[in-house]
Design a protein around this motif. Structure first.
Motif, mmCIF file in Angstrom:
data_model
loop_
_atom_site.group_PDB
_atom_site.id
_atom_site.type_symbol
_atom_site.label_atom_id
_atom_site.label_comp_id
_atom_site.label_asym_id
_atom_site.label_seq_id
_atom_site.Cartn_x
_atom_site.Cartn_y
_atom_site.Cartn_z
ATOM 1 N N GLN A 1 0.626 -1.279 0.161
ATOM 2 C CA GLN A 1 -0.042 -0.100 -0.133
ATOM 3 C C GLN A 1 0.885 1.322 -0.086
ATOM 4 O OE1 GLN A 1 -2.253 0.764 3.829
ATOM 5 N NE2 GLN A 1 -3.514 2.464 2.718
ATOM 6 N N LEU A 2 0.546 2.110 -0.939
ATOM 7 C CA LEU A 2 1.245 3.311 -1.108
ATOM 8 C C LEU A 2 0.293 4.657 0.015
ATOM 9 C CD1 LEU A 2 2.922 5.864 -2.136
ATOM 10 C CD2 LEU A 2 1.415 5.789 -4.179
ATOM 11 N N LEU A 3 1.113 5.051 0.936
ATOM 12 C CA LEU A 3 0.222 5.869 1.831
ATOM 13 C C LEU A 3 0.149 7.532 1.329
ATOM 14 C CD1 LEU A 3 1.553 5.100 5.580
ATOM 15 C CD2 LEU A 3 -0.460 4.224 4.149
ATOM 16 N N ASP A 4 -0.931 8.098 1.707
ATOM 17 C CA ASP A 4 -0.795 9.463 1.293
ATOM 18 C C ASP A 4 0.122 10.407 2.067
ATOM 19 O OD1 ASP A 4 -1.590 12.067 0.363
ATOM 20 O OD2 ASP A 4 -3.748 11.310 0.369
ATOM 21 N N ILE A 5 1.406 10.391 1.578
ATOM 22 C CA ILE A 5 2.544 11.132 2.192
ATOM 23 C C ILE A 5 2.093 12.572 2.382
ATOM 24 C CG2 ILE A 5 4.856 11.738 2.368
ATOM 25 C CD1 ILE A 5 5.504 9.137 0.552
ATOM 26 N N PRO A 6 1.575 13.325 1.356
ATOM 27 C CA PRO A 6 1.449 14.883 1.427
ATOM 28 C C PRO A 6 0.355 15.133 2.666
ATOM 29 C CG PRO A 6 0.760 13.901 -0.697
ATOM 30 C CD PRO A 6 1.619 13.094 0.039
ATOM 31 N N VAL A 7 -0.828 14.462 2.430
ATOM 32 C CA VAL A 7 -2.121 14.463 3.291
ATOM 33 C C VAL A 7 -1.592 14.277 5.002
ATOM 34 C CG1 VAL A 7 -4.290 13.731 3.997
ATOM 35 C CG2 VAL A 7 -3.559 14.293 1.505
ATOM 36 N N ILE A 8 -1.055 13.303 4.989
ATOM 37 C CA ILE A 8 -0.512 12.813 6.603
ATOM 38 C C ILE A 8 0.329 13.580 7.013
ATOM 39 C CG2 ILE A 8 0.237 10.747 7.901
ATOM 40 C CD1 ILE A 8 -0.981 8.809 5.617
ATOM 41 N N THR A 9 1.298 13.899 6.203
ATOM 42 C CA THR A 9 2.620 14.796 6.811
ATOM 43 C C THR A 9 1.723 16.359 7.232
ATOM 44 O OG1 THR A 9 4.369 14.025 5.141
ATOM 45 C CG2 THR A 9 4.528 16.195 6.103
ATOM 46 N N ALA A 10 0.840 16.895 6.144
ATOM 47 C CA ALA A 10 0.372 18.098 6.715
ATOM 48 C C ALA A 10 -0.592 17.992 8.067
ATOM 49 C CB ALA A 10 -0.696 18.530 5.407
ATOM 50 N N PHE A 11 -1.274 16.939 8.146
ATOM 51 C CA PHE A 11 -2.219 16.702 9.278
ATOM 52 C C PHE A 11 -1.245 16.490 10.456
ATOM 53 C CE2 PHE A 11 -4.515 14.192 12.514
ATOM 54 C CZ PHE A 11 -5.771 14.794 12.210
ATOM 55 N N ALA A 12 -0.157 15.868 10.429
ATOM 56 C CA ALA A 12 0.951 15.669 11.576
ATOM 57 C C ALA A 12 1.382 17.156 11.835
ATOM 58 C CB ALA A 12 1.894 14.768 11.396
ATOM 59 N N HIS A 13 1.682 17.898 10.820
ATOM 60 C CA HIS A 13 2.291 19.256 11.095
ATOM 61 C C HIS A 13 1.171 20.407 12.081
ATOM 62 C CE1 HIS A 13 5.856 18.956 7.963
ATOM 63 N NE2 HIS A 13 5.838 18.166 8.778
#
Length: 482
Positions: free
Chosen positions: A234-246
């Protein structure tokens, strides 16, 4: 044994047509692809065309190239790798220590002191970063430890937790657990694992991940997640998850072992904090080859010049070694560490020139192919074609003997499809595939991973795999029944 479905006959015709129109067909010729005889041999030397048929009596021409669908585990060797390594060895033999600084007019290789900079220049577009944000160094887990040592600052009364997935690659688990213990913490109190309440295969939606982040936001210092999950693909949604963590003030490190060279990455534009990867899978650097890391420019600034009284000021603290020093002062041999700006300032020892030479040989092929966007276009077509064969061209009886656990949405996966078998069939299936010169890899207890790499795999490879897989399933079913 059931007969070959008519759909497979049509699939061969479609595969040939797709291969003939493949704009990247020529890059296959850049790689050494083992023959069936080589795969079956237990000798180092080439066994040669001693037998046109395998000992198993399957009738496959062993002088033909094998079907290698294992780039997710170890990429094939580029043909230019032996040439580049030979040039490195010739430099060492003829020039000795002078190879560090002496440019050679008839060599395509940089002097050794600059070899890491050349590799960073080639890998930066593959991960979507500025050259200064990338360092080619160490190995994957070592780089994860180095990044955590720099950016994980736990406060037991505040932020101290690390979030990762429940089925992360074991080495990532070990890295997190030992980092916690290094800081006097325990996994029981400071490690949070993500598990999907909705997926039996633990395919994690962005909602699953963000829900865990929200629950533990106030006490979380760091998140470690894979770009592509090694087991499910599975490819995770890197930009969306990163932005949410930030938004919750959490630093995120991405393990890109299965993503680098496989899917398009835009680490700088996605505002990724830091990432690490290996180079022996889709980057084809060779077994255990040198790894790499990304540190966003905002996290690697050097804002002050080195001073005699406080040489440690003006940069984020990290574990350090002499190769992280600015080249202008690196050989001054002064005991004042002050890093060069960017990811290169996280380097420790001088890197293995042999490793980097092997890696850059493959990176040259990436440039020749037009980079990751061109490869991704072919990869999407290859994996979709493989999926269509598994679900549509195989017999109905055989389709009941496996399940694809990789997401069906092409935007949520890379090249890999993970196939879950019934219990007790894996060993026989793997043995039967190898007997037919088909190379994939297994993840116990019951998964085989199949990854058509666009640099060297063809649509015909996908057909040959599915035909061999059908026969292997039949054999495994019979062995289990017996």
């Amino acid at each position: 044994m059931s007969s070959t479905p008519s759909g497979m006959v049509d699939a061969r015709q479609r595969a040939r047509a797709l291969d003939q129109s493949d704009a990247l067909a020529s890059t296959r010729g850049e790689f050494n692809i083992p023959t069936g005889a080589q795969i079956a041999s237990s000798r180092l030397s080439d066994p040669g065309p001693a037998s046109a048929e395998s000992e198993s009596g399957q009738g496959r021409d062993e002088t033909a190239e094998c079907v290698y669908l294992c780039g997710n585990s170890l990429g094939l060797q580029p043909k230019r790798t032996p040439a580049r390594i030979g040039q490195f060895l010739a430099t060492w033999a003829a020039h000795g220590v002078q190879g560090h600084f002496k440019p050679l007019n008839d060599s395509p290789l940089p002097s050794w002191v600059d070899v890491d900079a050349r590799a960073a220049e080639l890998v930066a577009p593959i991960v979507g970063a500025a050259k200064s944000e990338v360092a080619v160094m160490q190995t994957l887990t070592a780089n994860l430890h180095l990044l955590m040592s720099a950016f994980y600052h736990p406060d037991i009364n505040g932020r101290h937790k690390i979030i990762l997935e429940s089925r992360a690659f074991p080495s990532d688990h070990f890295a997190v657990e030992t980092q916690l213990r290094h800081h006097g913490l325990t996994p029981e109190t400071s490690m949070v694992t993500i598990q999907s309440p909705f997926s039996e295969d633990n395919v994690l939606s962005s909602y699953d991940i963000m829900s865990v982040i929200s629950t533990h936001a106030a006490s979380t210092a760091l998140i470690l997640l894979p770009g592509i999950q090694y087991y499910t693909g599975q490819l995770l949604d890197i930009p969306v998850i990163t932005a949410f963590a930030h938004k919750h003030g959490i630093f995120v490190i991405w393990d890109l072992a299965h993503a680098v060279g496989n899917v398009p990455l835009s680490l700088h534009d996605w505002d990724v904090d830091a990432a690490a990867w290996c180079s022996y899978k889709y980057l084809n650097g060779g077994p255990g080859c040198i790894g790499g890391l990304f540190v966003h420019e905002r996290n690697s600034l050097v804002t002050k010049a080195v001073t005699d009284d406080k040489p440690e000021e003006g940069y984020s603290n990290r574990l350090a070694g002499w190769w992280g020093n600015d080249k202008r002062t690196r050989f001054a041999m002064a005991n004042k560490f002050h890093p060069v700006g960017g990811a290169a300032g996280f380097q420790l020892s001088n890197p293995s020139v042999l490793d980097i030479t092997s890696l850059t040989a493959s990176l040259e092929v990436f440039a020749l192919a037009g980079g990751v966007p061109a490869l991704r276009k072919k990869s999407l077509a290859l994996t979709a074609f493989l999926e269509s064969l598994l679900l549509g061209a195989m017999s109905a009886d055989h389709r009941t003997l496996f399940r694809i656990i990789t997401p069906s949405d092409p935007e949520q996966r890379g090249a890999q499809l993970s196939l879950l078998l019934p219990p007790g069939m894996l060993e026989t299936v793997m043995k039967e595939l190898e007997a037919r010169s088909v190379i994939v890899d297994e993840r116990k207890p019951d998964v085989i991973r199949v990854a058509p790499a666009p640099l060297y795999n063809t649509f015909s490879d996908c057909v040959e795999f599915v035909e061999a897989f059908s026969t292997a399933l039949e054999a495994a079913k019979g062995a289990k029944a017996g």
